[in-house]
Write an enzyme that holds these catalytic residues in place. Structure first.
Site, PDB file in Angstrom:
ATOM      1  N   ASP A 118      42.918   8.603  43.851  1.00 17.48           N
ATOM      2  CA  ASP A 118      43.599   7.414  44.357  1.00 17.48           C
ATOM      3  C   ASP A 118      42.657   6.416  45.016  1.00 17.48           C
ATOM      4  OD1 ASP A 118      46.125   8.146  43.544  1.00 17.48           O
ATOM      5  OD2 ASP A 118      46.624   9.140  45.425  1.00 17.48           O
TER       6      ASP A 118
ATOM      7  N   GLU B 217      56.930   4.557  53.440  1.00 16.73           N
ATOM      8  CA  GLU B 217      55.749   3.984  52.798  1.00 16.73           C
ATOM      9  C   GLU B 217      56.138   3.412  51.438  1.00 16.73           C
ATOM     10  OE1 GLU B 217      53.172   7.397  52.893  1.00 16.73           O
ATOM     11  OE2 GLU B 217      53.656   7.948  50.829  1.00 16.73           O
ATOM     12  N   GLU B 218      55.219   2.650  50.849  1.00 20.04           N
ATOM     13  CA  GLU B 218      55.374   2.095  49.498  1.00 20.04           C
ATOM     14  C   GLU B 218      56.719   1.384  49.306  1.00 20.04           C
ATOM     15  OE1 GLU B 218      52.369   5.094  47.091  1.00 20.04           O
ATOM     16  OE2 GLU B 218      54.527   5.426  46.931  1.00 20.04           O
TER      17      GLU B 218
ATOM     18  N   TYR C 164      55.685   5.366  39.051  1.00 26.85           N
ATOM     19  CA  TYR C 164      56.179   4.474  40.095  1.00 26.85           C
ATOM     20  C   TYR C 164      57.121   3.430  39.487  1.00 26.85           C
ATOM     21  CZ  TYR C 164      52.864   5.934  43.774  1.00 26.85           C
ATOM     22  OH  TYR C 164      52.185   6.625  44.744  1.00 26.85           O
TER      23      TYR C 164
ATOM     24  N   ARG D 235      46.143   1.970  37.779  1.00 28.51           N
ATOM     25  CA  ARG D 235      47.392   2.588  38.222  1.00 28.51           C
ATOM     26  C   ARG D 235      47.981   1.694  39.300  1.00 28.51           C
ATOM     27  NH1 ARG D 235      49.404   7.647  40.412  1.00 28.51           N
ATOM     28  NH2 ARG D 235      51.184   6.204  40.380  1.00 28.51           N
TER      29      ARG D 235
ATOM     30  N   ARG E 223      59.948   4.712  50.446  1.00 29.61           N
ATOM     31  CA  ARG E 223      59.737   6.126  50.101  1.00 29.61           C
ATOM     32  C   ARG E 223      59.559   6.930  51.384  1.00 29.61           C
ATOM     33  NH1 ARG E 223      54.417   8.014  46.524  1.00 29.61           N
ATOM     34  NH2 ARG E 223      54.390  10.238  47.076  1.00 29.61           N
ATOM     35  N   ASP E 224      60.342   7.981  51.544  1.00 27.93           N
ATOM     36  CA  ASP E 224      60.128   8.966  52.604  1.00 27.93           C
ATOM     37  C   ASP E 224      59.398  10.137  51.965  1.00 27.93           C
ATOM     38  OD1 ASP E 224      60.330  11.181  54.347  1.00 27.93           O
ATOM     39  OD2 ASP E 224      62.154  10.387  55.262  1.00 27.93           O
TER      40      ASP E 224
END
Length: 469
Positions: free
Chosen positions: A151, A278-279, A405, A118, A293-294
Protein backbone atom coordinates in the site's frame (compact mmCIF):
# COMPACT_ATOMS: atom_id res chain seq x y z
CA UNK A 1 17.38 21.46 -82.06
CA UNK A 2 16.39 22.61 -85.53
CA UNK A 3 15.50 26.23 -86.29
CA UNK A 4 11.73 25.63 -86.10
CA UNK A 5 12.03 24.09 -82.64
CA UNK A 6 14.14 27.02 -81.47
CA UNK A 7 11.52 29.47 -82.73
CA UNK A 8 8.72 27.53 -80.99
CA UNK A 9 10.69 27.31 -77.73
CA UNK A 10 11.47 31.04 -77.74
CA UNK A 11 7.80 31.77 -78.44
CA UNK A 12 6.61 29.61 -75.54
CA UNK A 13 9.09 31.22 -73.13
CA UNK A 14 8.09 34.69 -74.32
CA UNK A 15 4.39 33.90 -73.90
CA UNK A 16 4.98 32.51 -70.38
CA UNK A 17 6.96 35.58 -69.29
CA UNK A 18 4.31 37.88 -70.74
CA UNK A 19 1.58 36.05 -68.85
CA UNK A 20 3.52 36.31 -65.57
CA UNK A 21 4.11 40.02 -66.14
CA UNK A 22 0.42 40.53 -66.87
CA UNK A 23 -0.58 38.72 -63.64
CA UNK A 24 1.89 40.80 -61.62
CA UNK A 25 0.45 43.95 -63.12
CA UNK A 26 -3.12 42.95 -62.34
CA UNK A 27 -2.11 42.00 -58.78
CA UNK A 28 -0.35 45.33 -58.32
CA UNK A 29 -3.42 47.19 -59.58
CA UNK A 30 -5.71 45.32 -57.14
CA UNK A 31 -3.28 45.87 -54.25
CA UNK A 32 -3.07 49.63 -54.90
CA UNK A 33 -6.85 49.90 -55.22
CA UNK A 34 -7.40 48.15 -51.86
CA UNK A 35 -4.71 50.20 -50.12
CA UNK A 36 -6.15 53.51 -51.40
CA UNK A 37 -9.62 52.49 -50.29
CA UNK A 38 -8.32 51.64 -46.78
CA UNK A 39 -6.41 54.93 -46.57
CA UNK A 40 -9.57 56.73 -47.63
CA UNK A 41 -11.34 55.08 -44.71
CA UNK A 42 -8.67 55.91 -42.15
CA UNK A 43 -7.08 59.24 -43.03
CA UNK A 44 -8.02 62.84 -43.50
CA UNK A 45 -6.10 64.61 -46.27
CA UNK A 46 -5.81 68.38 -46.29
CA UNK A 47 -5.21 69.39 -49.90
CA UNK A 48 -2.30 71.71 -50.89
CA UNK A 49 -2.60 75.39 -50.15
CA UNK A 50 -0.83 77.94 -52.34
CA UNK A 51 1.07 80.64 -50.50
CA UNK A 52 2.06 83.88 -52.22
CA UNK A 53 5.81 84.49 -52.53
CA UNK A 54 7.39 86.39 -49.66
CA UNK A 55 10.41 87.67 -51.59
CA UNK A 56 9.57 90.41 -54.10
CA UNK A 57 10.60 90.07 -57.73
CA UNK A 58 10.64 86.26 -57.40
CA UNK A 59 8.51 84.11 -59.59
CA UNK A 60 8.79 81.01 -57.34
CA UNK A 61 5.66 79.59 -55.73
CA UNK A 62 5.99 77.72 -52.42
CA UNK A 63 3.57 74.79 -52.12
CA UNK A 64 3.04 73.46 -48.57
CA UNK A 65 1.61 69.94 -48.06
CA UNK A 66 -0.11 69.33 -44.72
CA UNK A 67 -0.92 65.61 -44.52
CA UNK A 68 -2.54 64.30 -41.36
CA UNK A 69 -3.04 60.51 -41.07
CA UNK A 70 -5.32 59.14 -38.36
CA UNK A 71 -5.01 55.42 -37.63
CA UNK A 72 -7.98 53.93 -35.84
CA UNK A 73 -6.75 50.89 -33.86
CA UNK A 74 -9.34 48.65 -32.27
CA UNK A 75 -8.17 46.37 -29.44
CA UNK A 76 -10.31 43.33 -28.67
CA UNK A 77 -9.83 41.92 -25.18
CA UNK A 78 -11.09 38.36 -24.75
CA UNK A 79 -11.79 37.63 -21.10
CA UNK A 80 -12.42 34.18 -19.64
CA UNK A 81 -15.88 33.76 -18.19
CA UNK A 82 -15.86 34.47 -14.48
CA UNK A 83 -15.84 31.31 -12.41
CA UNK A 84 -17.92 30.92 -9.28
CA UNK A 85 -17.52 28.61 -6.31
CA UNK A 86 -19.73 25.54 -6.38
CA UNK A 87 -22.99 26.17 -4.52
CA UNK A 88 -24.95 23.97 -2.17
CA UNK A 89 -27.46 21.94 -4.21
CA UNK A 90 -29.75 18.97 -3.56
CA UNK A 91 -29.27 15.53 -5.07
CA UNK A 92 -31.09 14.97 -8.34
CA UNK A 93 -33.98 12.49 -8.12
CA UNK A 94 -33.09 8.98 -9.28
CA UNK A 95 -34.65 5.52 -9.51
CA UNK A 96 -31.65 3.49 -10.59
CA UNK A 97 -28.08 3.56 -11.88
CA UNK A 98 -26.82 3.35 -15.46
CA UNK A 99 -23.35 2.52 -16.88
CA UNK A 100 -21.21 5.61 -17.55
CA UNK A 101 -17.56 4.72 -18.31
CA UNK A 102 -15.33 1.62 -18.23
CA UNK A 103 -11.58 1.93 -18.78
CA UNK A 104 -10.62 -1.78 -19.33
CA UNK A 105 -7.14 -0.94 -18.04
CA UNK A 106 -6.04 -4.53 -17.35
CA UNK A 107 -7.19 -5.88 -20.72
CA UNK A 108 -5.35 -3.02 -22.43
CA UNK A 109 -2.26 -3.75 -20.31
CA UNK A 110 -1.53 -7.00 -22.10
CA UNK A 111 1.34 -5.25 -23.93
CA UNK A 112 2.77 -3.78 -20.66
CA UNK A 113 1.97 -0.14 -21.52
CA UNK A 114 -0.47 0.44 -18.64
CA UNK A 115 0.56 2.02 -15.33
CA UNK A 116 0.05 -0.09 -12.20
CA UNK A 117 -2.51 1.58 -9.91
CA UNK A 118 -4.92 1.04 -7.07
CA UNK A 119 -7.32 3.15 -4.98
CA UNK A 120 -8.90 4.81 -8.04
CA UNK A 121 -11.68 7.39 -7.88
CA UNK A 122 -13.49 9.92 -10.05
CA UNK A 123 -14.09 13.66 -9.63
CA UNK A 124 -15.40 16.33 -11.99
CA UNK A 125 -14.72 20.01 -12.71
CA UNK A 126 -16.89 22.45 -14.67
CA UNK A 127 -16.04 20.83 -18.01
CA UNK A 128 -14.92 17.22 -17.56
CA UNK A 129 -14.82 14.23 -15.26
CA UNK A 130 -11.41 12.77 -14.46
CA UNK A 131 -10.08 9.48 -13.18
CA UNK A 132 -7.62 9.63 -10.30
CA UNK A 133 -5.54 6.77 -8.90
CA UNK A 134 -2.50 6.05 -6.76
CA UNK A 135 0.17 4.86 -9.20
CA UNK A 136 2.93 2.44 -8.18
CA UNK A 137 5.70 3.92 -10.34
CA UNK A 138 5.70 0.87 -12.60
CA UNK A 139 4.17 -0.55 -15.76
CA UNK A 140 2.09 -3.71 -15.74
CA UNK A 141 4.18 -6.88 -15.92
CA UNK A 142 7.58 -5.19 -15.79
CA UNK A 143 10.14 -6.12 -13.12
CA UNK A 144 9.30 -3.01 -11.12
CA UNK A 145 5.66 -4.16 -10.87
CA UNK A 146 6.70 -7.16 -8.74
CA UNK A 147 5.49 -6.49 -5.20
CA UNK A 148 2.99 -3.75 -6.01
CA UNK A 149 0.58 -5.35 -3.55
CA UNK A 150 2.15 -2.97 -0.99
CA UNK A 151 0.00 0.00 0.00
CA UNK A 152 2.66 2.53 1.01
CA UNK A 153 5.94 3.09 -0.80
CA UNK A 154 7.88 6.26 -1.73
CA UNK A 155 7.22 5.47 -5.41
CA UNK A 156 3.47 5.94 -5.23
CA UNK A 157 1.96 9.14 -6.60
CA UNK A 158 -1.47 10.55 -7.32
CA UNK A 159 -2.14 10.68 -11.06
CA UNK A 160 -5.00 12.07 -13.13
CA UNK A 161 -6.17 10.94 -16.58
CA UNK A 162 -9.34 11.29 -18.71
CA UNK A 163 -12.26 9.24 -17.44
CA UNK A 164 -12.87 6.10 -19.48
CA UNK A 165 -9.22 5.81 -20.56
CA UNK A 166 -6.53 3.50 -19.22
CA UNK A 167 -3.58 5.18 -17.44
CA UNK A 168 -0.78 4.90 -20.00
CA UNK A 169 2.41 6.81 -20.65
CA UNK A 170 1.39 10.01 -22.40
CA UNK A 171 -2.17 10.49 -21.15
CA UNK A 172 -1.68 11.02 -17.42
CA UNK A 173 -0.58 13.91 -15.23
CA UNK A 174 1.28 13.38 -11.97
CA UNK A 175 -0.35 15.52 -9.26
CA UNK A 176 1.73 14.82 -6.15
CA UNK A 177 3.68 12.19 -4.22
CA UNK A 178 1.07 10.20 -2.30
CA UNK A 179 0.00 6.81 -0.98
CA UNK A 180 -3.34 8.20 0.26
CA UNK A 181 -5.30 11.05 -1.30
CA UNK A 182 -8.46 13.04 -1.89
CA UNK A 183 -9.26 15.58 -4.63
CA UNK A 184 -12.05 18.06 -5.33
CA UNK A 185 -12.84 21.06 -7.54
CA UNK A 186 -14.25 24.10 -5.70
CA UNK A 187 -15.71 25.72 -8.83
CA UNK A 188 -12.55 27.72 -9.55
CA UNK A 189 -9.54 25.48 -8.91
CA UNK A 190 -8.58 21.90 -8.05
CA UNK A 191 -7.50 20.98 -4.54
CA UNK A 192 -5.62 17.78 -3.68
CA UNK A 193 -4.71 16.32 -0.29
CA UNK A 194 -1.70 14.01 -0.60
CA UNK A 195 -0.35 11.79 2.22
CA UNK A 196 3.14 10.31 2.08
CA UNK A 197 6.15 9.60 4.31
CA UNK A 198 7.03 7.16 7.06
CA UNK A 199 4.14 5.32 8.70
CA UNK A 200 5.05 6.88 12.06
CA UNK A 201 5.70 10.39 10.77
CA UNK A 202 3.73 11.04 7.58
CA UNK A 203 2.37 14.36 6.39
CA UNK A 204 -0.36 15.57 4.08
CA UNK A 205 0.53 18.15 1.47
CA UNK A 206 -2.30 20.36 0.23
CA UNK A 207 -2.06 21.34 -3.44
CA UNK A 208 -4.31 24.16 -4.70
CA UNK A 209 -4.26 25.51 -8.27
CA UNK A 210 -1.10 23.50 -8.87
CA UNK A 211 0.82 25.01 -5.95
CA UNK A 212 1.62 23.59 -2.52
CA UNK A 213 -0.27 25.79 -0.08
CA UNK A 214 -0.45 24.04 3.33
CA UNK A 215 0.19 20.77 5.16
CA UNK A 216 -1.09 18.50 7.93
CA UNK A 217 1.35 16.52 10.08
CA UNK A 218 0.59 13.13 11.58
CA UNK A 219 -0.50 13.65 15.20
CA UNK A 220 -0.96 10.01 16.27
CA UNK A 221 2.08 8.84 14.29
CA UNK A 222 0.18 5.85 12.94
CA UNK A 223 -0.48 6.02 9.17
CA UNK A 224 -2.07 9.40 8.49
CA UNK A 225 -4.70 8.69 5.80
CA UNK A 226 -7.70 10.17 4.04
CA UNK A 227 -10.67 9.31 1.84
CA UNK A 228 -9.36 7.68 -1.39
CA UNK A 229 -12.24 9.46 -3.16
CA UNK A 230 -13.38 13.00 -3.83
CA UNK A 231 -13.75 15.60 -1.09
CA UNK A 232 -16.62 18.12 -1.29
CA UNK A 233 -16.71 21.92 -1.56
CA UNK A 234 -19.55 24.37 -0.87
CA UNK A 235 -19.13 28.10 -1.56
CA UNK A 236 -15.34 27.78 -1.68
CA UNK A 237 -14.87 25.78 1.52
CA UNK A 238 -13.81 22.15 1.06
CA UNK A 239 -14.44 19.40 3.62
CA UNK A 240 -12.00 16.47 4.02
CA UNK A 241 -12.14 13.50 6.43
CA UNK A 242 -8.77 12.40 7.86
CA UNK A 243 -7.81 9.46 10.11
CA UNK A 244 -4.68 8.78 12.17
CA UNK A 245 -4.27 5.74 14.39
CA UNK A 246 -4.64 1.95 14.40
CA UNK A 247 -6.54 0.18 11.64
CA UNK A 248 -8.18 -2.24 14.09
CA UNK A 249 -8.41 -0.31 17.34
CA UNK A 250 -9.39 3.11 18.59
CA UNK A 251 -8.07 5.80 16.20
CA UNK A 252 -8.45 9.57 15.86
CA UNK A 253 -10.78 10.98 13.22
CA UNK A 254 -10.91 14.60 12.11
CA UNK A 255 -12.79 16.74 9.64
CA UNK A 256 -10.76 19.55 8.06
CA UNK A 257 -12.22 22.67 6.48
CA UNK A 258 -9.91 24.04 3.77
CA UNK A 259 -10.38 27.22 1.73
CA UNK A 260 -8.27 28.02 -1.34
CA UNK A 261 -5.67 25.55 -0.14
CA UNK A 262 -5.41 26.83 3.44
CA UNK A 263 -6.63 24.92 6.49
CA UNK A 264 -9.08 27.18 8.32
CA UNK A 265 -10.13 24.74 11.08
CA UNK A 266 -10.61 21.12 12.06
CA UNK A 267 -12.87 19.23 14.45
CA UNK A 268 -12.46 15.82 16.06
CA UNK A 269 -15.24 13.41 15.16
CA UNK A 270 -17.08 12.65 18.44
CA UNK A 271 -16.53 9.09 19.68
CA UNK A 272 -19.89 8.93 21.42
CA UNK A 273 -21.23 6.95 18.46
CA UNK A 274 -18.52 6.34 15.88
CA UNK A 275 -15.86 3.89 17.08
CA UNK A 276 -13.79 3.76 13.91
CA UNK A 277 -13.96 5.74 10.67
CA UNK A 278 -11.81 5.85 7.55
CA UNK A 279 -11.98 6.00 3.73
CA UNK A 280 -15.13 8.12 3.64
CA UNK A 281 -17.16 8.51 0.43
CA UNK A 282 -18.73 11.97 0.52
CA UNK A 283 -21.36 13.77 -1.56
CA UNK A 284 -23.41 16.97 -1.34
CA UNK A 285 -27.16 17.00 -0.75
CA UNK A 286 -27.48 20.60 0.53
CA UNK A 287 -25.07 19.55 3.33
CA UNK A 288 -22.09 17.20 2.96
CA UNK A 289 -22.84 13.55 3.74
CA UNK A 290 -20.03 11.03 4.22
CA UNK A 291 -20.54 7.25 4.36
CA UNK A 292 -17.39 5.57 5.64
CA UNK A 293 -15.65 2.34 6.69
CA UNK A 294 -15.43 0.97 10.23
CA UNK A 295 -12.37 -1.27 10.05
CA UNK A 296 -12.65 -2.37 13.68
CA UNK A 297 -16.12 -3.25 14.94
CA UNK A 298 -18.81 -2.52 12.39
CA UNK A 299 -20.15 -4.30 9.31
CA UNK A 300 -22.64 -1.43 9.21
CA UNK A 301 -21.19 1.83 7.92
CA UNK A 302 -20.59 5.01 9.96
CA UNK A 303 -21.77 8.32 8.50
CA UNK A 304 -21.47 12.07 9.10
CA UNK A 305 -23.45 15.14 8.07
CA UNK A 306 -21.33 18.28 7.82
CA UNK A 307 -21.78 21.90 6.76
CA UNK A 308 -19.25 24.71 6.24
CA UNK A 309 -19.01 25.40 9.96
CA UNK A 310 -19.24 22.15 11.91
CA UNK A 311 -20.07 18.45 12.13
CA UNK A 312 -23.86 18.39 12.41
CA UNK A 313 -24.64 14.70 12.98
CA UNK A 314 -22.92 11.33 13.18
CA UNK A 315 -24.16 7.76 13.40
CA UNK A 316 -24.26 4.38 11.70
CA UNK A 317 -26.47 3.41 8.76
CA UNK A 318 -29.46 1.77 10.46
CA UNK A 319 -30.26 -0.72 7.69
CA UNK A 320 -30.46 -4.36 8.78
CA UNK A 321 -28.92 -5.15 5.39
CA UNK A 322 -25.28 -4.27 6.04
CA UNK A 323 -22.90 -3.10 3.32
CA UNK A 324 -19.32 -3.62 4.54
CA UNK A 325 -17.24 -6.71 3.76
CA UNK A 326 -17.07 -9.03 5.64
CA UNK A 327 -20.65 -8.90 6.95
CA UNK A 328 -23.31 -11.27 8.27
CA UNK A 329 -25.96 -12.76 6.01
CA UNK A 330 -29.10 -10.70 5.41
CA UNK A 331 -30.92 -9.66 7.50
CA UNK A 332 -28.75 -8.69 10.45
CA UNK A 333 -28.94 -6.32 13.40
CA UNK A 334 -30.34 -2.79 13.32
CA UNK A 335 -27.84 -0.45 14.92
CA UNK A 336 -28.09 3.30 14.32
CA UNK A 337 -25.79 4.68 17.05
CA UNK A 338 -23.02 2.11 17.34
CA UNK A 339 -21.13 -0.51 15.32
CA UNK A 340 -22.80 -3.88 14.81
CA UNK A 341 -19.99 -5.83 16.53
CA UNK A 342 -20.70 -8.60 14.03
CA UNK A 343 -18.03 -9.40 11.41
CA UNK A 344 -16.63 -5.98 12.19
CA UNK A 345 -13.20 -6.14 10.62
CA UNK A 346 -11.37 -5.58 8.46
CA UNK A 347 -13.68 -3.93 5.91
CA UNK A 348 -13.62 -2.30 2.47
CA UNK A 349 -14.21 1.21 1.19
CA UNK A 350 -17.83 1.75 0.14
CA UNK A 351 -20.56 4.36 -0.25
CA UNK A 352 -24.24 5.16 0.20
CA UNK A 353 -26.84 7.78 -0.73
CA UNK A 354 -29.57 8.93 1.65
CA UNK A 355 -32.94 9.67 0.02
CA UNK A 356 -35.38 10.77 2.70
CA UNK A 357 -35.75 7.86 5.12
CA UNK A 358 -34.48 5.40 2.49
CA UNK A 359 -30.86 4.60 1.66
CA UNK A 360 -29.03 3.21 -1.37
CA UNK A 361 -26.01 1.07 -0.43
CA UNK A 362 -23.26 -0.30 -2.65
CA UNK A 363 -21.68 -3.59 -1.53
CA UNK A 364 -19.86 -6.69 -2.74
CA UNK A 365 -22.11 -9.62 -3.57
CA UNK A 366 -19.88 -11.88 -1.48
CA UNK A 367 -20.34 -11.46 2.27
CA UNK A 368 -16.72 -12.33 3.06
CA UNK A 369 -14.60 -11.41 0.03
CA UNK A 370 -14.15 -8.73 -2.60
CA UNK A 371 -16.08 -10.32 -5.44
CA UNK A 372 -19.23 -9.24 -7.23
CA UNK A 373 -20.97 -5.91 -6.74
CA UNK A 374 -24.55 -4.79 -6.23
CA UNK A 375 -26.41 -1.68 -5.17
CA UNK A 376 -29.53 -2.03 -3.06
CA UNK A 377 -32.25 0.38 -2.02
CA UNK A 378 -33.41 -0.20 1.55
CA UNK A 379 -36.81 1.30 2.32
CA UNK A 380 -36.63 3.26 5.60
CA UNK A 381 -33.04 2.00 5.91
CA UNK A 382 -31.72 5.36 7.12
CA UNK A 383 -33.92 5.32 10.24
CA UNK A 384 -34.62 2.91 13.08
CA UNK A 385 -37.65 1.14 11.67
CA UNK A 386 -39.13 -2.38 11.68
CA UNK A 387 -40.00 -1.93 8.00
CA UNK A 388 -36.54 -2.26 6.43
CA UNK A 389 -36.92 -3.95 3.04
CA UNK A 390 -34.78 -4.32 -0.08
CA UNK A 391 -37.00 -2.61 -2.63
CA UNK A 392 -34.37 -2.49 -5.41
CA UNK A 393 -31.35 -4.69 -6.13
CA UNK A 394 -29.09 -4.01 -9.12
CA UNK A 395 -26.33 -6.59 -9.60
CA UNK A 396 -23.62 -4.89 -11.64
CA UNK A 397 -20.70 -7.33 -11.31
CA UNK A 398 -21.41 -11.04 -10.86
CA UNK A 399 -20.08 -12.90 -7.83
CA UNK A 400 -17.81 -14.90 -10.15
CA UNK A 401 -15.82 -11.73 -10.92
CA UNK A 402 -13.50 -9.67 -8.74
CA UNK A 403 -14.39 -6.25 -7.37
CA UNK A 404 -12.75 -4.07 -4.69
CA UNK A 405 -13.17 -0.55 -3.36
CA UNK A 406 -16.10 1.61 -4.39
CA UNK A 407 -16.91 5.26 -3.82
CA UNK A 408 -19.27 8.07 -4.73
CA UNK A 409 -18.87 11.17 -6.88
CA UNK A 410 -21.35 13.82 -8.02
CA UNK A 411 -21.91 15.72 -11.27
CA UNK A 412 -23.69 19.09 -11.35
CA UNK A 413 -26.60 18.70 -13.74
CA UNK A 414 -29.49 21.16 -14.24
CA UNK A 415 -29.48 22.69 -10.77
CA UNK A 416 -28.84 19.53 -8.76
CA UNK A 417 -26.08 17.00 -8.14
CA UNK A 418 -26.36 13.72 -10.04
CA UNK A 419 -25.34 10.78 -7.81
CA UNK A 420 -22.64 8.57 -9.32
CA UNK A 421 -20.21 5.90 -8.13
CA UNK A 422 -17.25 3.85 -9.32
CA UNK A 423 -16.29 0.22 -8.69
CA UNK A 424 -12.63 -0.77 -8.48
CA UNK A 425 -12.03 -4.10 -10.24
CA UNK A 426 -8.84 -5.47 -8.67
CA UNK A 427 -6.68 -8.07 -10.42
CA UNK A 428 -3.39 -9.60 -9.39
CA UNK A 429 -1.78 -11.07 -6.31
CA UNK A 430 -4.62 -10.38 -3.90
CA UNK A 431 -6.90 -12.70 -5.86
CA UNK A 432 -6.86 -16.49 -5.83
CA UNK A 433 -5.74 -17.99 -9.16
CA UNK A 434 -4.35 -14.66 -10.43
CA UNK A 435 -0.83 -16.04 -10.94
CA UNK A 436 1.07 -12.80 -11.53
CA UNK A 437 3.56 -10.72 -9.54
CA UNK A 438 1.62 -7.45 -9.70
CA UNK A 439 -1.60 -5.97 -8.28
CA UNK A 440 -3.58 -3.39 -10.25
CA UNK A 441 -7.13 -2.46 -11.23
CA UNK A 442 -9.58 -1.24 -13.83
CA UNK A 443 -12.77 0.69 -13.01
CA UNK A 444 -16.37 0.99 -14.13
CA UNK A 445 -18.66 3.92 -13.25
CA UNK A 446 -22.42 4.40 -12.95
CA UNK A 447 -24.72 7.42 -12.56
CA UNK A 448 -28.28 7.77 -11.31
CA UNK A 449 -31.25 8.80 -13.45
CA UNK A 450 -34.93 9.18 -12.71
CA UNK A 451 -35.68 6.24 -15.02
CA UNK A 452 -35.91 2.46 -14.71
CA UNK A 453 -32.51 0.88 -15.48
CA UNK A 454 -31.77 -2.26 -17.46
CA UNK A 455 -29.46 -5.04 -16.31
CA UNK A 456 -26.02 -6.35 -17.16
CA UNK A 457 -22.63 -7.51 -15.93
CA UNK A 458 -19.54 -5.28 -16.16
CA UNK A 459 -16.51 -7.19 -14.81
CA UNK A 460 -12.84 -6.44 -15.39
CA UNK A 461 -12.91 -9.05 -18.14
CA UNK A 462 -9.19 -9.73 -18.56
CA UNK A 463 -7.89 -13.27 -19.01
CA UNK A 464 -5.04 -13.40 -16.52
CA UNK A 465 -3.35 -16.09 -18.61
CA UNK A 466 -2.82 -13.54 -21.39
CA UNK A 467 -1.19 -11.03 -19.06
CA UNK A 468 2.52 -10.38 -18.46
CA UNK A 469 3.65 -12.02 -15.23
Amino acid sequence: MNPNQKIITIGVVNTTLSTIALLIGVGNLIFNTVIHEKIGDHQTVVYPTITAPVVPNCSDTIITYNNTVINNITTTIITEAERHFKPSLPLCPFRGFFPFHKDNAIRLGENKDVIVTREPYVSCDNDNCWSFALAQGALLGTKHSNGTIKDRTPYRSLIRFPIGTAPVLGNYKEICVAWSSSSCFDGKEWMHVCMTGNDNDASAQIIYAGKMTDSIKSWRRDILRTQESECQCIDGTCVVAVTDGPAANSADHRVYWIREGKVIKYENVPKTKIQHLEECSCYVDTDVYCVCRDNWKGSNRPWMRINNETILETGYVCSKFHSDTPRPADPSTVSCDSPSNVNGGPGVKGFGFKTGDDVWLGRTVSTNGRSGFEIIKVTEGWINSPNHAKSVTQTLVSNNDWSGYSGSFIVENNGCFQPCFYIELIRGRTNKNDDVSWTSNSIVTFCGLDNEPGSGNWPDGSNIGFMPK
